[in-house]
Design a protein around this motif. Sequence first.
Motif, PDB file in Angstrom:
ATOM      1  N   LEU A  68       0.815  -1.211   0.000  1.00 35.67           N
ATOM      2  CA  LEU A  68       0.000   0.000   0.000  1.00 35.67           C
ATOM      3  C   LEU A  68       0.849   1.262   0.000  1.00 35.67           C
ATOM      4  N   GLY A  69       1.946   1.243   0.736  1.00 38.34           N
ATOM      5  CA  GLY A  69       2.805   2.408   0.880  1.00 38.34           C
ATOM      6  C   GLY A  69       3.705   2.232   2.083  1.00 38.34           C
ATOM      7  N   HIS A  70       3.968   3.338   2.791  1.00 43.25           N
ATOM      8  CA  HIS A  70       4.830   3.301   3.971  1.00 43.25           C
ATOM      9  C   HIS A  70       4.217   4.169   5.061  1.00 43.25           C
ATOM     10  N   VAL A  71       4.607   3.933   6.291  1.00 45.39           N
ATOM     11  CA  VAL A  71       4.156   4.752   7.408  1.00 45.39           C
ATOM     12  C   VAL A  71       5.377   5.407   8.049  1.00 45.39           C
ATOM     13  N   PHE A  72       5.208   6.684   8.397  1.00 48.36           N
ATOM     14  CA  PHE A  72       6.273   7.469   9.017  1.00 48.36           C
ATOM     15  C   PHE A  72       5.709   8.060  10.297  1.00 48.36           C
ATOM     16  N   GLU A  73       6.578   8.289  11.268  1.00 46.91           N
ATOM     17  CA  GLU A  73       6.115   8.901  12.512  1.00 46.91           C
ATOM     18  C   GLU A  73       7.106   9.947  12.981  1.00 46.91           C
ATOM     19  N   GLY A  74       6.626  10.801  13.874  1.00 49.65           N
ATOM     20  CA  GLY A  74       7.491  11.829  14.444  1.00 49.65           C
ATOM     21  C   GLY A  74       7.780  12.974  13.502  1.00 49.65           C
ATOM     22  N   GLU A  75       6.918  13.207  12.525  1.00 47.29           N
ATOM     23  CA  GLU A  75       7.146  14.297  11.569  1.00 47.29           C
ATOM     24  C   GLU A  75       6.511  15.610  12.003  1.00 47.29           C
ATOM     25  N   GLY A  76       5.735  15.566  13.090  1.00 53.37           N
ATOM     26  CA  GLY A  76       5.165  16.788  13.636  1.00 53.37           C
ATOM     27  C   GLY A  76       3.828  17.202  13.059  1.00 53.37           C
ATOM     28  N   TYR A  77       3.167  16.315  12.322  1.00 58.24           N
ATOM     29  CA  TYR A  77       1.825  16.659  11.841  1.00 58.24           C
ATOM     30  C   TYR A  77       0.868  16.717  13.027  1.00 58.24           C
ATOM     31  N   PRO A  78      -0.069  17.648  13.003  1.00 55.51           N
ATOM     32  CA  PRO A  78      -1.012  17.788  14.134  1.00 55.51           C
ATOM     33  C   PRO A  78      -2.154  16.765  14.045  1.00 55.51           C
ATOM     34  N   THR A  79      -1.803  15.510  14.178  1.00 52.91           N
ATOM     35  CA  THR A  79      -2.796  14.436  14.131  1.00 52.91           C
ATOM     36  C   THR A  79      -2.764  13.690  15.460  1.00 52.91           C
ATOM     37  N   PRO A  80      -3.804  12.935  15.765  1.00 51.20           N
ATOM     38  CA  PRO A  80      -3.846  12.228  17.049  1.00 51.20           C
ATOM     39  C   PRO A  80      -2.736  11.189  17.235  1.00 51.20           C
ATOM     40  N   THR A  81      -2.187  10.647  16.155  1.00 52.87           N
ATOM     41  CA  THR A  81      -1.199   9.578  16.295  1.00 52.87           C
ATOM     42  C   THR A  81       0.231   9.999  15.977  1.00 52.87           C
ATOM     43  N   ASP A  82       0.428  11.178  15.372  1.00 54.58           N
ATOM     44  CA  ASP A  82       1.741  11.628  14.890  1.00 54.58           C
ATOM     45  C   ASP A  82       2.327  10.633  13.887  1.00 54.58           C
ATOM     46  N   LYS A  83       1.440   9.902  13.199  1.00 57.84           N
ATOM     47  CA  LYS A  83       1.871   8.975  12.143  1.00 57.84           C
ATOM     48  C   LYS A  83       1.292   9.439  10.823  1.00 57.84           C
ATOM     49  N   ARG A  84       2.033   9.160   9.748  1.00 61.23           N
ATOM     50  CA  ARG A  84       1.564   9.460   8.396  1.00 61.23           C
ATOM     51  C   ARG A  84       1.639   8.184   7.579  1.00 61.23           C
ATOM     52  N   TYR A  85       0.485   7.578   7.367  1.00 57.65           N
ATOM     53  CA  TYR A  85       0.393   6.432   6.465  1.00 57.65           C
ATOM     54  C   TYR A  85       0.337   7.018   5.067  1.00 57.65           C
ATOM     55  N   CYS A  86       1.450   6.955   4.370  1.00 57.58           N
ATOM     56  CA  CYS A  86       1.619   7.526   3.040  1.00 57.58           C
ATOM     57  C   CYS A  86       1.287   6.414   2.035  1.00 57.58           C
ATOM     58  N   ILE A  87       0.113   6.494   1.425  1.00 55.44           N
ATOM     59  CA  ILE A  87      -0.448   5.385   0.671  1.00 55.44           C
ATOM     60  C   ILE A  87      -0.610   5.756  -0.807  1.00 55.44           C
ATOM     61  N   ASN A  88      -0.243   4.851  -1.685  1.00 55.85           N
ATOM     62  CA  ASN A  88      -0.430   5.055  -3.118  1.00 55.85           C
ATOM     63  C   ASN A  88      -1.920   5.067  -3.446  1.00 55.85           C
ATOM     64  N   SER A  89      -2.382   6.075  -4.178  1.00 56.82           N
ATOM     65  CA  SER A  89      -3.790   6.119  -4.604  1.00 56.82           C
ATOM     66  C   SER A  89      -4.175   4.857  -5.361  1.00 56.82           C
ATOM     67  N   ILE A  90      -3.272   4.375  -6.188  1.00 54.71           N
ATOM     68  CA  ILE A  90      -3.568   3.216  -7.031  1.00 54.71           C
ATOM     69  C   ILE A  90      -3.762   1.936  -6.209  1.00 54.71           C
ATOM     70  N   SER A  91      -3.369   1.972  -4.940  1.00 54.21           N
ATOM     71  CA  SER A  91      -3.579   0.834  -4.038  1.00 54.21           C
ATOM     72  C   SER A  91      -4.967   0.862  -3.412  1.00 54.21           C
ATOM     73  N   LEU A  92      -5.679   1.956  -3.602  1.00 55.35           N
ATOM     74  CA  LEU A  92      -6.953   2.169  -2.927  1.00 55.35           C
ATOM     75  C   LEU A  92      -8.114   2.281  -3.910  1.00 55.35           C
ATOM     76  N   ARG A  93      -9.300   2.041  -3.400  1.00 54.74           N
ATOM     77  CA  ARG A  93     -10.540   2.344  -4.129  1.00 54.74           C
ATOM     78  C   ARG A  93     -11.484   2.982  -3.126  1.00 54.74           C
ATOM     79  N   LEU A  94     -11.874   4.235  -3.401  1.00 55.83           N
ATOM     80  CA  LEU A  94     -12.766   4.960  -2.501  1.00 55.83           C
ATOM     81  C   LEU A  94     -14.202   4.503  -2.705  1.00 55.83           C
ATOM     82  N   GLN A  95     -14.842   4.134  -1.618  1.00 57.93           N
ATOM     83  CA  GLN A  95     -16.265   3.805  -1.613  1.00 57.93           C
ATOM     84  C   GLN A  95     -16.956   4.958  -0.893  1.00 57.93           C
ATOM     85  N   PRO A  96     -17.503   5.929  -1.669  1.00 63.24           N
ATOM     86  CA  PRO A  96     -18.099   7.115  -1.050  1.00 63.24           C
ATOM     87  C   PRO A  96     -19.259   6.768  -0.122  1.00 63.24           C
TER      88      PRO A  96
END
Length: 147
Positions: A113-141
């Motif tokens: 799917l991609g890679h996950v990074f942490e400790g980058e300082g994004y203001p999110t609850p987990t301080d993790k960034r799951y960096c995912i390829n769009s082509i690995s996903l299919r959005l179900q609205p």
Amino acid sequence: MSSDAEASIPAPRIQLTPQEWRTRLSPEEYQVLREAGTERAFTGEYTDTETEGVYACRACGSELFRSGEKFHSHCGWPSFFDPAESDAVILKTDDSLGMRRVEVLCANCHSHLGHVFEGEGYPTPTDKRYCINSISLRLQPAEGSTN
């Protein structure tokens, strides 16, 4: 972010031969999902999407992420701070390209799917960034959701 359970990664629930995957997936999808490729930054269809819904694995259809966990990281790929369920993905050490990263795999079919990074300082609850390829996903609205 260590992956202590990595040694005991269960077999994928969906197991297909490379030829069966090639039949199911486009060449571009196969290259990313089955060969751990990466789509070019800022080219994926979901990079800036704000549509409410569920992001599922393009290879097997399993729910991976929800739109409420998606955030704008401006890195060129869709970013999420947490998977939809803690067991939706598997984290695996990736020492390719001469660096240590943590690969994100679909727990159901073990597609990349991609890679996950942490400790980058994004203001999110987990301080993790799951960096995912769009082509690995299919959005179900979500019902009634528009972009």
